[in-house]
Design a protein around this motif. Structure first.
Motif, PDB file in Angstrom:
ATOM      1  N   GLY A   1     -42.724   6.327 -14.057  1.00 17.81           N
ATOM      2  CA  GLY A   1     -42.541   6.484 -12.619  1.00 17.81           C
ATOM      3  C   GLY A   1     -41.456   5.614 -12.022  1.00 17.81           C
ATOM      4  N   ALA A   2     -40.691   4.886 -12.855  1.00 20.17           N
ATOM      5  CA  ALA A   2     -39.619   4.036 -12.341  1.00 20.17           C
ATOM      6  C   ALA A   2     -38.579   4.879 -11.637  1.00 20.17           C
ATOM      7  CB  ALA A   2     -38.970   3.254 -13.486  1.00 20.17           C
ATOM      8  N   PRO A   3     -38.118   4.447 -10.443  1.00 22.26           N
ATOM      9  CA  PRO A   3     -37.120   5.247  -9.709  1.00 22.26           C
ATOM     10  C   PRO A   3     -35.804   5.284 -10.457  1.00 22.26           C
ATOM     11  CG  PRO A   3     -37.399   3.102  -8.669  1.00 22.26           C
ATOM     12  CD  PRO A   3     -38.461   3.205  -9.735  1.00 22.26           C
ATOM     13  N   ALA A   4     -35.298   6.476 -10.675  1.00 19.81           N
ATOM     14  CA  ALA A   4     -34.005   6.650 -11.358  1.00 19.81           C
ATOM     15  C   ALA A   4     -33.472   8.016 -10.992  1.00 19.81           C
ATOM     16  CB  ALA A   4     -34.161   6.530 -12.867  1.00 19.81           C
TER      17      ALA A   4
ATOM     18  N   ARG B   1     -41.117  -6.175 -11.354  1.00 22.81           N
ATOM     19  CA  ARG B   1     -40.483  -6.024 -10.044  1.00 22.81           C
ATOM     20  C   ARG B   1     -39.251  -5.124 -10.112  1.00 22.81           C
ATOM     21  NH1 ARG B   1     -42.239 -11.429  -9.135  1.00 22.81           N
ATOM     22  NH2 ARG B   1     -40.311 -12.362  -9.925  1.00 22.81           N
ATOM     23  N   HIS B   2     -38.712  -4.979 -11.298  1.00 23.27           N
ATOM     24  CA  HIS B   2     -37.559  -4.089 -11.495  1.00 23.27           C
ATOM     25  C   HIS B   2     -37.951  -2.847 -12.302  1.00 23.27           C
ATOM     26  CE1 HIS B   2     -34.580  -6.890  -9.808  1.00 23.27           C
ATOM     27  NE2 HIS B   2     -35.382  -7.818 -10.269  1.00 23.27           N
TER      28      HIS B   2
ATOM     29  N   ALA C   1     -32.334  -0.434 -10.778  1.00 26.84           N
ATOM     30  CA  ALA C   1     -32.211  -1.150 -12.042  1.00 26.84           C
ATOM     31  C   ALA C   1     -32.162  -0.179 -13.222  1.00 26.84           C
ATOM     32  CB  ALA C   1     -33.376  -2.128 -12.206  1.00 26.84           C
ATOM     33  N   VAL C   2     -33.004   0.845 -13.186  1.00 22.82           N
ATOM     34  CA  VAL C   2     -33.064   1.795 -14.288  1.00 22.82           C
ATOM     35  C   VAL C   2     -31.781   2.627 -14.362  1.00 22.82           C
ATOM     36  CG1 VAL C   2     -34.308   3.793 -15.215  1.00 22.82           C
ATOM     37  CG2 VAL C   2     -35.583   1.855 -14.256  1.00 22.82           C
TER      38      VAL C   2
END
Length: 456
Positions: A416-419, A404-405, A82-83
């Protein structure tokens, strides 16, 4: 003076499964703005929109085989988080963006896009909608999609229902736009393979369109499979096909815990019974009778005027989705089919479902295309996205959907959001495949066992 060439509209599609990729990409093609030209196009100029596809990473991310089966081509196609997608939308320039996701995914992207576009004077027209029949979670799904510039309704009936929901909660309903399912088409059924005539150039073909999650339990799925096999034994002159959506281990829009491929193994079906995959339109090209519980394939079949049956054997229930076909004239049981019954669809019902069997399909997307052109020509660009759900209107619901996203309550990425900035390396690919395999094993093997134990 050199001849000008048309400017191809740029469209991005974000999808989270094979069926939603199919819907999103085909919808993009049908609603694409007409190319603008200062003069006649040069010889050999490309037609149609420039399409960039984005596949949202998750449990249902399509496999290469599923993408090949869908048969939709894009100018570019890549898997993203999402990111990563929000970053691409912040850096890219598009005319239209189609969000072909579950409701929660649409809502998260609307808030994330609102954040990355907050300082932009121009942005794409944002479009969303539903892949097929809307028979459950109507209010929930619709309000999660509110905030897009266009919320596409696949039929007149859906358009009326959508507007009623939005107006009932005081939300703006002007985004609701009536269209039709984008994958209808194909040659109309000519009826040459009459089962009583037995003079067709190919065997009379009965197709059962299976669904991954309808019905859910082993007893009901085994019952349907037994009836289909029994029909094949009763009619050895016919070809009886079980049309499947995915192979074991693959996921589609819905989770399939009990694949028919495994249930059929102990039944020893006759030689005229076969499992088939592939594009539904190609299967319908050779279909003389389409049977299903509640698949959207029924609408594709009705569009072609192929004899179509929606099964009532397991009851007419909301949990099965076949309640949507009340009034269609298509409801019947296997006993009736075995006795030779062929339902005749109710023309008024068919008309209200966007099936467009009367030849009006070519103009079904005109209103959406005109609305997009109007928005793109709006002086000063488009206003900010304004979803119905905000931290004020839904403080106990919205944050969880965004989290959740990996988005915070204001639509910004959480720490820490996956990107990833580049394609995953070999180790990351192995880890990801192992994680997906473990998840699918849990869904398909462990979870059903736990549920059965809970029923003891």
């Amino acid at each position: 003076m050199p001849v000008s060439t048309p400017k191809r509209p740029r469209i991005a599609v974000l999808a989270d499964s094979d069926t939603r990729w199919k819907w999103g990409a085909l919808t993009a093609d049908r609603i694409a703005p007409r190319p603008s030209m200062e003069a006649a196009p040069s010889e050999g100029a490309q037609a149609g929109p420039l399409l960039d596809g984005f596949l949202l990473r998750g449990r249902a991310t399509p496999t290469p085989r599923q993408l090949e089966e869908v048969g939709v081509r894009a100018d570019s196609l890549r898997e993203v988080t999402a990111v990563e997608f929000l970053r691409a939308m912040a850096e890219g320039s598009y005319d239209v963006l189609v969000l072909s996701l579950v409701g929660g995914g649409v809502q998260a992207m609307l808030h994330g896009l609102g954040r990355v576009w907050e300082n932009r004077t121009e942005r794409p027209v944002v479009v969303t909608g539903y892949v097929g029949v809307v028979y459950e979670k109507l209010a929930d799904g619709l309000l999660l999609r509110h905030g897009a510039d266009l919320v596409l309704a696949n039929s007149r009936q859906d358009a009326d229902r959508f507007r009623a929901v939005y107006e009932g909660v005081g939300a703006d309903a002007c985004a609701v736009t009536e269209v039709a399912l984008p994958f209808l088409g194909g040659a109309p059924y000519d009826g040459e393979n009459d089962p009583s005539a037995q003079q067709g150039r190919r065997p009379y073909t009965v197709v059962f369109a299976a669904q991954p999650s309808v019905p859910e339990n082993r007893k009901d799925r085994t019952y349907l499979l037994n009836r289909l096999v029994r029909h094949a034994r009763r009619h050895p002159e016919r070809e009886v096909l079980l049309k499947l959506r995915s192979r074991p281990g693959e996921h589609t829009t819905h989770i399939e815990e009990l694949p028919y491929q495994k249930l059929v193994q102990p039944l020893d079906p006759p030689a005229n019974f076969r499992l088939v995959y592939g594009n539904m339109g190609e299967v319908l090209d050779r279909t003389d009778l389409l049977v299903t519980v509640s698949s959207t394939a029924a609408l594709e079949s009705l569009h072609r005027r192929i004899p179509t049956v929606v099964l009532s054997d397991l009851g007419i229930r909301e949990s099965l989705g076949n309640h949507h076909f009340v009034g269609s004239g298509c409801l019947a049981s296997w006993d009736q089919l075995d006795a030779g019954h062929r339902p005749a669809p109710d023309e008024e019902w068919v008309s209200r479902q966007g099936v467009a069997a009367d030849g009006s399909y070519d103009s079904a997307f005109d209103a959406a295309r005109d609305r997009i052109a109007e928005l793109l020509a709006r002086p000063g660009g488009l206003p900010p996205l304004t979803p119905y759900y905000t931290p004020v209107t839904a403080p106990g619901y919205l944050p969880g959907i965004l989290a959740r996203h990996h988005l915070g309550p204001d639509g910004t990425p959480l720490p820490g959001a996956p990107a990833a900035d580049k394609d995953p390396g070999p180790v990351r690919q192995i880890v990801r495949r192992a994680a997906r395999g473990a998840y699918r094993h849990g869904v398909q093997r462990v979870a059903p066992v736990i549920r059965r134990m809970g029923e003891l």
